[in-house]
Motif scaffolding. Structure first.
Motif, PDB file in Angstrom:
ATOM      1  N   VAL A   1       0.844  -1.208   0.000  1.00 34.06           N
ATOM      2  CA  VAL A   1       0.000   0.000   0.000  1.00 34.06           C
ATOM      3  C   VAL A   1       0.875   1.252   0.000  1.00 34.06           C
ATOM      4  O   VAL A   1       0.695   2.163  -0.825  1.00 34.06           O
ATOM      5  N   GLY A   2       1.832   1.315   0.917  1.00 35.57           N
ATOM      6  CA  GLY A   2       2.711   2.481   0.970  1.00 35.57           C
ATOM      7  C   GLY A   2       3.596   2.607  -0.250  1.00 35.57           C
ATOM      8  O   GLY A   2       3.812   3.701  -0.773  1.00 35.57           O
ATOM      9  N   GLY A   3       4.132   1.468  -0.740  1.00 36.20           N
ATOM     10  CA  GLY A   3       5.047   1.509  -1.874  1.00 36.20           C
ATOM     11  C   GLY A   3       4.373   1.903  -3.168  1.00 36.20           C
ATOM     12  O   GLY A   3       4.921   2.690  -3.954  1.00 36.20           O
TER      13      GLY A   3
ATOM     14  N   GLY B   1       3.050   8.855  -6.566  1.00 36.75           N
ATOM     15  CA  GLY B   1       3.477  10.204  -6.204  1.00 36.75           C
ATOM     16  C   GLY B   1       4.769  10.600  -6.898  1.00 36.75           C
ATOM     17  O   GLY B   1       4.876  11.695  -7.474  1.00 36.75           O
ATOM     18  N   ALA B   2       5.753   9.716  -6.878  1.00 38.75           N
ATOM     19  CA  ALA B   2       7.040  10.017  -7.505  1.00 38.75           C
ATOM     20  C   ALA B   2       6.923  10.090  -9.023  1.00 38.75           C
ATOM     21  O   ALA B   2       7.573  10.919  -9.670  1.00 38.75           O
ATOM     22  N   PHE B   3       6.104   9.217  -9.596  1.00 38.68           N
ATOM     23  CA  PHE B   3       5.929   9.215 -11.048  1.00 38.68           C
ATOM     24  C   PHE B   3       5.293  10.511 -11.532  1.00 38.68           C
ATOM     25  O   PHE B   3       5.720  11.098 -12.539  1.00 38.68           O
TER      26      PHE B   3
ATOM     27  N   ALA C   1      -2.712  -3.662  -5.624  1.00 43.06           N
ATOM     28  CA  ALA C   1      -2.129  -2.756  -6.618  1.00 43.06           C
ATOM     29  C   ALA C   1      -3.209  -1.937  -7.309  1.00 43.06           C
ATOM     30  O   ALA C   1      -3.053  -0.720  -7.511  1.00 43.06           O
ATOM     31  N   ALA C   2      -4.319  -2.584  -7.653  1.00 40.47           N
ATOM     32  CA  ALA C   2      -5.400  -1.878  -8.348  1.00 40.47           C
ATOM     33  C   ALA C   2      -6.074  -0.852  -7.438  1.00 40.47           C
ATOM     34  O   ALA C   2      -6.332   0.292  -7.846  1.00 40.47           O
ATOM     35  N   TRP C   3      -6.366  -1.243  -6.186  1.00 38.17           N
ATOM     36  CA  TRP C   3      -7.060  -0.341  -5.266  1.00 38.17           C
ATOM     37  C   TRP C   3      -6.240   0.907  -4.977  1.00 38.17           C
ATOM     38  O   TRP C   3      -6.760   2.032  -5.014  1.00 38.17           O
ATOM     39  N   VAL C   4      -4.967   0.727  -4.700  1.00 34.47           N
ATOM     40  CA  VAL C   4      -4.128   1.886  -4.393  1.00 34.47           C
ATOM     41  C   VAL C   4      -3.958   2.760  -5.630  1.00 34.47           C
ATOM     42  O   VAL C   4      -3.926   3.993  -5.541  1.00 34.47           O
ATOM     43  N   THR C   5      -3.878   2.140  -6.789  1.00 30.92           N
ATOM     44  CA  THR C   5      -3.719   2.903  -8.029  1.00 30.92           C
ATOM     45  C   THR C   5      -4.930   3.780  -8.303  1.00 30.92           C
ATOM     46  O   THR C   5      -4.795   4.970  -8.626  1.00 30.92           O
TER      47      THR C   5
ATOM     48  N   GLY D   1      -3.544   7.394  -7.148  1.00 28.21           N
ATOM     49  CA  GLY D   1      -3.135   8.010  -8.406  1.00 28.21           C
ATOM     50  C   GLY D   1      -3.913   9.283  -8.706  1.00 28.21           C
ATOM     51  O   GLY D   1      -3.320  10.347  -8.930  1.00 28.21           O
ATOM     52  N   PRO D   2      -5.252   9.231  -8.705  1.00 27.27           N
ATOM     53  CA  PRO D   2      -6.024  10.463  -8.935  1.00 27.27           C
ATOM     54  C   PRO D   2      -5.766  11.541  -7.886  1.00 27.27           C
ATOM     55  O   PRO D   2      -5.785  12.732  -8.207  1.00 27.27           O
ATOM     56  N   LEU D   3      -5.537  11.134  -6.627  1.00 32.04           N
ATOM     57  CA  LEU D   3      -5.274  12.137  -5.603  1.00 32.04           C
ATOM     58  C   LEU D   3      -4.009  12.926  -5.930  1.00 32.04           C
ATOM     59  O   LEU D   3      -3.998  14.171  -5.865  1.00 32.04           O
ATOM     60  N   PHE D   4      -2.932  12.229  -6.295  1.00 33.77           N
ATOM     61  CA  PHE D   4      -1.690  12.925  -6.637  1.00 33.77           C
ATOM     62  C   PHE D   4      -1.856  13.757  -7.909  1.00 33.77           C
ATOM     63  O   PHE D   4      -1.259  14.839  -8.034  1.00 33.77           O
ATOM     64  N   LEU D   5      -2.667  13.286  -8.846  1.00 33.98           N
ATOM     65  CA  LEU D   5      -2.929  14.080 -10.045  1.00 33.98           C
ATOM     66  C   LEU D   5      -3.668  15.370  -9.712  1.00 33.98           C
ATOM     67  O   LEU D   5      -3.362  16.436 -10.263  1.00 33.98           O
ATOM     68  N   ILE D   6      -4.631  15.293  -8.802  1.00 35.99           N
ATOM     69  CA  ILE D   6      -5.368  16.494  -8.390  1.00 35.99           C
ATOM     70  C   ILE D   6      -4.433  17.479  -7.678  1.00 35.99           C
ATOM     71  O   ILE D   6      -4.480  18.695  -7.944  1.00 35.99           O
TER      72      ILE D   6
END
Length: 373
Positions: A85-87, A93-95, A302-306, A310-315
């Motif tokens: 989950v953290g990784g 975030g890094a991407f 992997a899917a749930w965290v993505t 992912g959208p949170l960091f994009l926002i």
């Protein structure tokens, strides 16, 4: 309320958020840390922990009936629940942020931006090593639970779990030591520290249900998983200062699959209160049911965290709340964002009331990124 259990689980949630912070270090706004930590620990992590650790979670090996594949997914202390989950959150975030300034030169060649203190890295590694004995053996929760055998109980499982944890981490550390020596020609203590932690992250899922000899295999493979993912990250210009996505995400995923291959039937029965034939490690003659459950756990985490992080960091990126300005990054956030120096002390008169710095102060403290560029 069982407050001790609450505190124990709270610490697991903190670990997941802390892992993510390493991936986005050195170029992220502080407000972004506050937002993602709140969202990750308040919404993303609790869903995964419920799936795996609640008695009515659909993936849980502790579920009394209708267990997935008659087995459930075994993630005893959190290779998936915590580390993946953290990784994976850190990966996105890094991407989305992109690499630090100076991490790659104009020709795309990798530049090492070394940490400030190898001594503190080693100290932190030993602190984590010590703490892992609380997470892994401590996940039995109670030590005075007797098994059917009058000479066995949770106390024997606690001891075995401490041994498998130690062997996996130590093996990974030694493998990384010699592996990096072969690959780079150097003995590198920082790589050894991360290799050791990668072994710990991998064994965390199966620490209670595998034999000590199998934990050595877990640690050996996890070291190569980490080194391989680091090579891929470098090739594709993915910049994770603490290798958190590769270490916790990659080695955590390997740890889940490792359980499906090497789980001991007796230990699964004792740890999860099973009776009769029980799905266990594929390579130990246990069939493919446990391995299938482990694969599903890996994919759904992997899917749930993505789809959440992912959208949170994009926002955050869209609203300019994620990455600091190039000027702040070059000068250093200690100076420009946090009102002081972490490693160098100057007179307060060097600061303007608005928080900006005199050029004389910046000239006294050259920045590695300037010299690289």
């Amino acid at each position: 309320m069982d407050y001790s259990f609450f505190l124990f689980q709270w610490a697991f949630a903190i670990a997941a958020a802390g892992i993510t912070s390493g991936s986005i270090a050195e170029r992220t706004q502080f407000v972004s840390y506050l937002i993602y930590s709140f969202f990750l620990t308040g919404f993303v992590y609790p869903v995964v922990s419920h799936w795996l650790w609640s008695v009515d979670g659909w993936l849980s090996a502790s579920k009394p009936d209708h267990v997935l594949f008659g087995s459930g997914a075994i993630d005893f202390a959190g290779s998936g629940v915590v580390h993946m989950v953290g990784g994976i959150a850190g990966f996105w975030g890094a991407f989305i942020e992109g690499p630090r300034i100076g991490r790659y030169d104009s020709n795309g060649r990798s530049q090492r931006l070394k940490g400030h203190s190898a001594t503190l890295v080693v100290l932190g590694t030993f602190l984590l090593w010590f703490g892992w004995y609380g997470f892994n053996p401590g996940s039995f929760l109670k030590i005075s639970v007797r098994y059917a055998d009058p000479f066995k109980g949770n106390w024997s499982g606690v001891g075995r779990t401490a041994v498998t944890t130690m062997l996996a981490g130590s093996t990974a550390g030694v493998t990384t030591l010699f592996g990096k020596r072969i690959l780079s020609g150097h003995w590198n203590v920082l790589d050894v520290c991360n290799g050791l932690l990668g072994g710990f992250a991998a064994i965390t899922a199966g620490c209670a249900v595998v034999d000590p000899w199998a934990s050595i295999i877990c640690g050996f493979v996890s070291a190569w998983v980490l080194m391989g993912l680091n090579a891929l990250a470098d090739k594709f210009h993915f910049d994770d200062p603490l290798e958190a996505a590769q270490l916790h995400g990659g080695c955590g995923a390997w740890g889940l699959l490792f359980v499906g291959l090497f789980a001991n039937q007796n230990y699964v029965q004792e740890t999860y209160g099973r009776m009769g034939a029980t799905p266990h490690g594929f390579l130990l003659g246990g069939g493919g049911k446990l391995l299938a459950a482990q694969v599903i756990e890996t994919l759904v985490i992997a899917a749930w965290v993505t789809v959440t992080m992912g959208p949170l960091f994009l926002i955050l990126h869209k609203f300019n709340l994620l990455r600091i300005s190039p000027e702040d990054e070059l000068h250093g956030m200690d100076l420009t964002r946090h009102g002081g120096f972490a490693y160098y002390h100057a007179d307060e008169s060097s600061f303007h009331p608005q928080g900006k710095l005199e050029m004389s102060v910046l000239e006294q403290k050259p920045n590695n990124a300037h010299s690289i560029m």
